[in-house]
Write a protein that holds these residues in place. Structure first.
Motif, mmCIF file in Angstrom:
data_model
loop_
_atom_site.group_PDB
_atom_site.id
_atom_site.type_symbol
_atom_site.label_atom_id
_atom_site.label_comp_id
_atom_site.label_asym_id
_atom_site.label_seq_id
_atom_site.Cartn_x
_atom_site.Cartn_y
_atom_site.Cartn_z
ATOM 1 N N MET A 1 0.980 -1.222 -0.061
ATOM 2 C CA MET A 1 0.073 0.117 -0.052
ATOM 3 C C MET A 1 0.833 1.237 0.131
ATOM 4 O O MET A 1 1.926 1.279 0.509
ATOM 5 C CB MET A 1 -0.924 -0.073 1.376
ATOM 6 N N LYS A 2 0.319 2.369 -0.564
ATOM 7 C CA LYS A 2 1.014 3.625 -0.647
ATOM 8 C C LYS A 2 0.306 4.493 -0.300
ATOM 9 O O LYS A 2 -0.914 4.584 -0.212
ATOM 10 C CB LYS A 2 1.758 3.814 -2.103
ATOM 11 N N ALA A 3 0.864 5.820 0.307
ATOM 12 C CA ALA A 3 0.081 7.120 0.635
ATOM 13 C C ALA A 3 0.982 8.231 -0.060
ATOM 14 O O ALA A 3 2.116 8.064 -0.270
ATOM 15 C CB ALA A 3 -0.012 6.918 2.227
ATOM 16 N N THR A 4 0.233 9.219 -0.321
ATOM 17 C CA THR A 4 0.878 10.383 -1.146
ATOM 18 C C THR A 4 0.324 11.520 0.044
ATOM 19 O O THR A 4 -1.068 11.679 0.250
ATOM 20 C CB THR A 4 0.292 10.658 -2.335
ATOM 21 N N VAL A 5 1.319 12.253 0.478
ATOM 22 C CA VAL A 5 0.944 13.300 1.400
ATOM 23 C C VAL A 5 1.271 14.279 0.774
ATOM 24 O O VAL A 5 2.509 14.797 0.176
ATOM 25 C CB VAL A 5 1.657 13.227 2.865
ATOM 26 N N THR A 6 0.499 15.581 0.604
ATOM 27 C CA THR A 6 0.771 16.782 -0.013
ATOM 28 C C THR A 6 0.638 17.756 1.137
ATOM 29 O O THR A 6 -0.457 17.928 1.727
ATOM 30 C CB THR A 6 -0.354 17.076 -0.988
ATOM 31 N N VAL A 7 1.763 18.450 1.391
ATOM 32 C CA VAL A 7 1.933 19.631 2.240
ATOM 33 C C VAL A 7 1.972 20.847 1.655
ATOM 34 O O VAL A 7 2.904 21.094 0.779
ATOM 35 C CB VAL A 7 3.178 19.084 3.186
ATOM 36 N N MET A 8 1.265 21.771 2.148
ATOM 37 C CA MET A 8 1.156 23.100 1.607
ATOM 38 C C MET A 8 1.127 24.165 2.821
ATOM 39 O O MET A 8 0.667 23.795 3.864
ATOM 40 C CB MET A 8 0.051 23.508 0.669
ATOM 41 N N LEU A 9 1.868 25.356 2.560
ATOM 42 C CA LEU A 9 1.684 26.419 3.292
ATOM 43 C C LEU A 9 0.181 26.762 3.621
ATOM 44 O O LEU A 9 -0.517 27.037 2.554
ATOM 45 C CB LEU A 9 2.580 27.737 3.219
ATOM 46 N N LYS A 10 0.018 27.243 4.582
ATOM 47 C CA LYS A 10 -1.733 27.742 5.140
ATOM 48 C C LYS A 10 -1.726 28.955 4.182
ATOM 49 O O LYS A 10 -0.838 29.854 4.212
ATOM 50 C CB LYS A 10 -2.013 27.723 6.612
ATOM 51 N N SER A 11 -2.894 29.302 4.102
ATOM 52 C CA SER A 11 -3.257 30.714 3.480
ATOM 53 C C SER A 11 -2.889 31.667 4.329
ATOM 54 O O SER A 11 -3.166 31.479 5.675
ATOM 55 C CB SER A 11 -4.668 30.768 2.782
ATOM 56 N N GLY A 12 -2.469 33.052 4.008
ATOM 57 C CA GLY A 12 -1.923 33.982 4.727
ATOM 58 C C GLY A 12 -0.642 33.840 5.237
ATOM 59 O O GLY A 12 -0.069 34.465 5.877
ATOM 60 N N VAL A 13 0.145 32.533 5.292
ATOM 61 C CA VAL A 13 1.682 32.274 5.485
ATOM 62 C C VAL A 13 2.395 32.871 4.244
ATOM 63 O O VAL A 13 1.891 32.418 3.067
ATOM 64 C CB VAL A 13 2.000 31.175 5.819
ATOM 65 N N LEU A 14 3.282 33.840 4.261
ATOM 66 C CA LEU A 14 4.390 34.021 3.263
ATOM 67 C C LEU A 14 5.123 32.831 2.676
ATOM 68 O O LEU A 14 5.465 32.039 3.473
ATOM 69 C CB LEU A 14 5.358 34.998 3.630
ATOM 70 N N ASP A 15 4.960 32.916 1.466
ATOM 71 C CA ASP A 15 5.471 31.864 0.468
ATOM 72 C C ASP A 15 6.754 32.496 -0.100
ATOM 73 O O ASP A 15 6.692 32.823 -1.396
ATOM 74 C CB ASP A 15 4.856 31.125 -0.105
ATOM 75 N N PRO A 16 7.886 32.733 0.298
ATOM 76 C CA PRO A 16 8.997 33.234 -0.372
ATOM 77 C C PRO A 16 9.561 32.566 -1.654
ATOM 78 O O PRO A 16 9.941 33.132 -2.700
ATOM 79 C CB PRO A 16 10.013 33.514 0.634
ATOM 80 N N GLN A 17 9.392 31.115 -1.491
ATOM 81 C CA GLN A 17 10.103 30.345 -2.650
ATOM 82 C C GLN A 17 8.681 30.553 -3.785
ATOM 83 O O GLN A 17 9.381 30.717 -5.107
ATOM 84 C CB GLN A 17 9.744 28.823 -2.285
ATOM 85 N N GLY A 18 7.598 30.444 -3.514
ATOM 86 C CA GLY A 18 6.517 30.726 -4.185
ATOM 87 C C GLY A 18 6.681 32.177 -5.180
ATOM 88 O O GLY A 18 6.485 32.141 -6.412
ATOM 89 N N GLU A 19 6.882 33.239 -4.309
ATOM 90 C CA GLU A 19 7.355 34.427 -4.795
ATOM 91 C C GLU A 19 8.325 34.666 -5.994
ATOM 92 O O GLU A 19 8.227 35.154 -7.027
ATOM 93 C CB GLU A 19 7.349 35.565 -3.841
ATOM 94 N N ALA A 20 9.507 33.701 -5.750
ATOM 95 C CA ALA A 20 10.447 33.534 -6.475
ATOM 96 C C ALA A 20 10.214 32.963 -7.799
ATOM 97 O O ALA A 20 10.886 33.430 -8.834
ATOM 98 C CB ALA A 20 11.603 33.097 -5.546
ATOM 99 N N VAL A 21 9.577 31.708 -7.490
ATOM 100 C CA VAL A 21 8.906 31.131 -8.885
ATOM 101 C C VAL A 21 8.434 32.031 -9.729
ATOM 102 O O VAL A 21 8.379 32.196 -11.015
ATOM 103 C CB VAL A 21 8.240 29.952 -8.201
ATOM 104 N N LYS A 22 7.203 32.619 -8.928
ATOM 105 C CA LYS A 22 6.348 33.683 -9.737
ATOM 106 C C LYS A 22 7.188 34.627 -10.547
ATOM 107 O O LYS A 22 6.924 35.041 -11.585
ATOM 108 C CB LYS A 22 5.323 34.555 -8.784
ATOM 109 N N SER A 23 8.055 35.363 -9.819
ATOM 110 C CA SER A 23 8.868 36.432 -10.445
ATOM 111 C C SER A 23 9.939 35.602 -11.610
ATOM 112 O O SER A 23 10.075 36.143 -12.655
ATOM 113 C CB SER A 23 10.143 36.761 -9.400
ATOM 114 N N ALA A 24 10.212 34.526 -11.571
ATOM 115 C CA ALA A 24 11.452 33.833 -12.638
ATOM 116 C C ALA A 24 10.276 33.585 -13.675
ATOM 117 O O ALA A 24 10.558 33.640 -14.675
ATOM 118 C CB ALA A 24 11.802 32.786 -11.853
#
Length: 77
Positions: A1-24
């Protein structure tokens, strides 16, 4: 059996990596991206008998920082 866990920052938490990707992406000419949130996907190979409750406990104790992150568990046969 396998499981996939997806982890994301909660809304309202700053995401500097996401901002860097958006800028790029904008620098590469992809102007249609309004926002990016970056997270992580964890794939687990589970021993027989491991339940979704077990995986949830793993997330609560180690895989996700529940103060700033949310997670989703998907079980696969």
């Amino acid at each position: 059996m396998k499981a996939t866990v997806t982890v994301m920052l909660k809304s309202g938490v700053l995401d500097p990596q996401g901002e860097a990707v958006k800028s790029a992406l904008g620098s590469l000419g992809f102007d249609g991206v309004a926002g990016v949130r970056q997270g992580k996907v964890i794939e687990l190979d589970l021993a027989q008998g491991t339940t979704q409750a077990d995986v949830t406990a793993m997330c609560e104790k180690l895989l996700a920082n529940t103060v700033i992150e949310s997670y989703r568990v998907e079980m696969h046969p």
